[in-house]
Each structure stands twice: as C-alpha cells, then as structure tokens.
Scaffold this motif. Structure first.
Motif, PDB file in Angstrom:
ATOM      1  N   ASP A   1      90.448  21.500  45.076  1.00  0.00           N
ATOM      2  CA  ASP A   1      89.841  22.345  44.289  1.00  0.00           C
ATOM      3  C   ASP A   1      89.208  23.291  45.019  1.00  0.00           C
ATOM      4  O   ASP A   1      87.982  22.976  45.991  1.00  0.00           O
ATOM      5  CB  ASP A   1      89.077  21.864  43.294  1.00  0.00           C
ATOM      6  N   LYS A   2      89.190  24.619  44.849  1.00  0.00           N
ATOM      7  CA  LYS A   2      88.601  25.896  45.510  1.00  0.00           C
ATOM      8  C   LYS A   2      88.139  26.702  44.418  1.00  0.00           C
ATOM      9  O   LYS A   2      88.660  26.607  43.300  1.00  0.00           O
ATOM     10  CB  LYS A   2      89.220  26.428  46.644  1.00  0.00           C
ATOM     11  N   SER A   3      87.308  27.674  44.767  1.00  0.00           N
ATOM     12  CA  SER A   3      86.877  28.921  43.958  1.00  0.00           C
ATOM     13  C   SER A   3      88.269  29.917  43.690  1.00  0.00           C
ATOM     14  O   SER A   3      88.849  29.755  44.578  1.00  0.00           O
ATOM     15  CB  SER A   3      85.705  29.531  44.273  1.00  0.00           C
ATOM     16  N   PHE A   4      88.083  30.327  42.706  1.00  0.00           N
ATOM     17  CA  PHE A   4      89.147  31.654  42.370  1.00  0.00           C
ATOM     18  C   PHE A   4      89.244  32.462  43.600  1.00  0.00           C
ATOM     19  O   PHE A   4      90.306  32.949  43.972  1.00  0.00           O
ATOM     20  CB  PHE A   4      88.858  32.157  41.017  1.00  0.00           C
ATOM     21  N   GLU A   5      87.973  32.946  44.181  1.00  0.00           N
ATOM     22  CA  GLU A   5      88.184  33.927  45.350  1.00  0.00           C
ATOM     23  C   GLU A   5      88.750  33.308  46.560  1.00  0.00           C
ATOM     24  O   GLU A   5      89.439  33.793  47.217  1.00  0.00           O
ATOM     25  CB  GLU A   5      86.556  34.358  45.680  1.00  0.00           C
ATOM     26  N   GLN A   6      88.560  31.843  46.629  1.00  0.00           N
ATOM     27  CA  GLN A   6      89.174  31.274  47.709  1.00  0.00           C
ATOM     28  C   GLN A   6      90.879  31.131  47.815  1.00  0.00           C
ATOM     29  O   GLN A   6      91.506  31.370  48.659  1.00  0.00           O
ATOM     30  CB  GLN A   6      88.467  29.878  47.980  1.00  0.00           C
ATOM     31  N   TYR A   7      91.007  30.933  46.646  1.00  0.00           N
ATOM     32  CA  TYR A   7      92.521  30.780  46.222  1.00  0.00           C
ATOM     33  C   TYR A   7      92.971  32.168  46.659  1.00  0.00           C
ATOM     34  O   TYR A   7      94.196  32.161  47.008  1.00  0.00           O
ATOM     35  CB  TYR A   7      92.868  30.578  44.958  1.00  0.00           C
TER      36      TYR A   7
ATOM     37  N   THR B   1     104.021  27.784  48.878  1.00  0.00           N
ATOM     38  CA  THR B   1     102.611  27.707  48.966  1.00  0.00           C
ATOM     39  C   THR B   1     101.927  28.840  48.278  1.00  0.00           C
ATOM     40  O   THR B   1     101.001  28.744  47.322  1.00  0.00           O
ATOM     41  CB  THR B   1     101.683  27.755  50.235  1.00  0.00           C
ATOM     42  N   GLY B   2     102.429  30.104  48.185  1.00  0.00           N
ATOM     43  CA  GLY B   2     101.990  31.285  47.431  1.00  0.00           C
ATOM     44  C   GLY B   2     102.151  31.036  45.700  1.00  0.00           C
ATOM     45  O   GLY B   2     101.310  31.430  45.063  1.00  0.00           O
ATOM     46  N   LEU B   3     103.139  30.407  45.637  1.00  0.00           N
ATOM     47  CA  LEU B   3     103.415  30.069  43.891  1.00  0.00           C
ATOM     48  C   LEU B   3     102.570  29.032  43.413  1.00  0.00           C
ATOM     49  O   LEU B   3     101.949  29.314  42.446  1.00  0.00           O
ATOM     50  CB  LEU B   3     104.993  29.430  43.956  1.00  0.00           C
ATOM     51  N   GLU B   4     102.120  28.134  44.556  1.00  0.00           N
ATOM     52  CA  GLU B   4     101.317  27.156  43.947  1.00  0.00           C
ATOM     53  C   GLU B   4      99.752  27.713  43.886  1.00  0.00           C
ATOM     54  O   GLU B   4      98.897  27.426  42.742  1.00  0.00           O
ATOM     55  CB  GLU B   4     101.168  25.940  45.143  1.00  0.00           C
ATOM     56  N   LEU B   5      99.446  28.668  44.738  1.00  0.00           N
ATOM     57  CA  LEU B   5      98.255  29.377  44.661  1.00  0.00           C
ATOM     58  C   LEU B   5      98.111  30.212  43.488  1.00  0.00           C
ATOM     59  O   LEU B   5      97.237  30.254  42.864  1.00  0.00           O
ATOM     60  CB  LEU B   5      97.872  30.089  45.993  1.00  0.00           C
ATOM     61  N   SER B   6      99.023  30.952  43.328  1.00  0.00           N
ATOM     62  CA  SER B   6      99.163  31.941  42.245  1.00  0.00           C
ATOM     63  C   SER B   6      98.992  31.297  40.968  1.00  0.00           C
ATOM     64  O   SER B   6      98.320  31.699  39.846  1.00  0.00           O
ATOM     65  CB  SER B   6     100.377  32.879  42.093  1.00  0.00           C
ATOM     66  N   LYS B   7      99.560  29.908  40.593  1.00  0.00           N
ATOM     67  CA  LYS B   7      99.471  29.080  39.640  1.00  0.00           C
ATOM     68  C   LYS B   7      98.049  28.778  39.435  1.00  0.00           C
ATOM     69  O   LYS B   7      97.399  28.660  38.397  1.00  0.00           O
ATOM     70  CB  LYS B   7     100.405  28.088  39.776  1.00  0.00           C
ATOM     71  N   LYS B   8      97.318  28.070  40.416  1.00  0.00           N
ATOM     72  CA  LYS B   8      96.192  27.867  40.492  1.00  0.00           C
ATOM     73  C   LYS B   8      95.149  29.049  39.983  1.00  0.00           C
ATOM     74  O   LYS B   8      94.208  28.800  38.939  1.00  0.00           O
ATOM     75  CB  LYS B   8      95.698  27.281  41.865  1.00  0.00           C
ATOM     76  N   CYS B   9      95.344  30.343  40.445  1.00  0.00           N
ATOM     77  CA  CYS B   9      94.622  31.276  40.107  1.00  0.00           C
ATOM     78  C   CYS B   9      94.890  31.580  38.582  1.00  0.00           C
ATOM     79  O   CYS B   9      93.751  31.928  37.849  1.00  0.00           O
ATOM     80  CB  CYS B   9      95.061  32.718  40.915  1.00  0.00           C
ATOM     81  N   TYR B  10      95.916  31.411  38.155  1.00  0.00           N
ATOM     82  CA  TYR B  10      96.314  31.760  36.777  1.00  0.00           C
ATOM     83  C   TYR B  10      95.499  30.842  35.845  1.00  0.00           C
ATOM     84  O   TYR B  10      94.932  31.311  35.012  1.00  0.00           O
ATOM     85  CB  TYR B  10      97.816  31.710  36.598  1.00  0.00           C
ATOM     86  N   GLU B  11      95.699  29.664  36.357  1.00  0.00           N
ATOM     87  CA  GLU B  11      94.833  28.239  35.440  1.00  0.00           C
ATOM     88  C   GLU B  11      93.463  28.588  35.319  1.00  0.00           C
ATOM     89  O   GLU B  11      92.752  28.626  34.495  1.00  0.00           O
ATOM     90  CB  GLU B  11      95.233  27.029  35.977  1.00  0.00           C
ATOM     91  N   ILE B  12      92.701  29.092  36.402  1.00  0.00           N
ATOM     92  CA  ILE B  12      91.407  29.560  36.551  1.00  0.00           C
ATOM     93  C   ILE B  12      91.011  30.337  35.594  1.00  0.00           C
ATOM     94  O   ILE B  12      90.042  30.420  34.849  1.00  0.00           O
ATOM     95  CB  ILE B  12      90.982  29.716  38.013  1.00  0.00           C
ATOM     96  N   LEU B  13      91.910  31.719  35.703  1.00  0.00           N
ATOM     97  CA  LEU B  13      91.528  32.754  34.817  1.00  0.00           C
ATOM     98  C   LEU B  13      91.777  32.499  33.324  1.00  0.00           C
ATOM     99  O   LEU B  13      91.067  32.999  32.402  1.00  0.00           O
ATOM    100  CB  LEU B  13      92.666  33.918  35.160  1.00  0.00           C
ATOM    101  N   ASN B  14      92.698  31.644  32.914  1.00  0.00           N
ATOM    102  CA  ASN B  14      93.204  31.179  31.560  1.00  0.00           C
ATOM    103  C   ASN B  14      91.943  30.439  31.084  1.00  0.00           C
ATOM    104  O   ASN B  14      91.521  30.637  30.014  1.00  0.00           O
ATOM    105  CB  ASN B  14      94.520  30.605  31.323  1.00  0.00           C
TER     106      ASN B  14
END
Length: 70
Positions: free
Chosen positions: A3-9, A36-49
C-alpha cells in the motif's frame, strides 16, 4: 503490491510509462512494464473512487446536495 499513497502509485506509473516509450526496451520488459502499469492504474482508480465516495458521504451528512444526482 504494497500500500502506497496515490502520489507514489502515480509516480511509479509515470516511470513505467517513460520506460515503455524507450525504443530499445525488450519485448519481455515491455510486457512486464505494461502489466505492472495496469496494476498501478487499477490501484490509482480504486483510491480515487474511495475518495469520491467519502466526499459524497460527507456532503450528504452535511446536508449538501449530492452532485451525482443532479
């Protein structure tokens, strides 16, 4: 994936995107980076959601109009 911050992802995702733009990248590295980029973008989307849901909840609790219903 830790788990990282949105900015780190987002920073990690930007690094991968720069590496994918390199014309000398191997196919294997490109596929790994893409995955890896797909996984990171999914994490970013989850955080934003989750953040959006929290804002809407707080607006509703405060008696403000839910901007999604207009």
């Amino acid at each position: 994936m830790e788990d990282k911050s949105f900015e780190q992802y987002l920073t990690d995702l930007e690094k991968i995107l720069r590496s994918l733009e390199d014309k000398n990248i191997s196919l294997e590295d490109a596929v790994k980076g893409y995955t890896t980029g797909l996984e990171l973008s999914k994490k970013c989307y989850e955080i934003l959601n989750k953040s959006e849901e929290l804002v809407v909840q707080k607006m509703t609790e405060s008696g403000l109009v839910d901007f999604n219903k207009e």
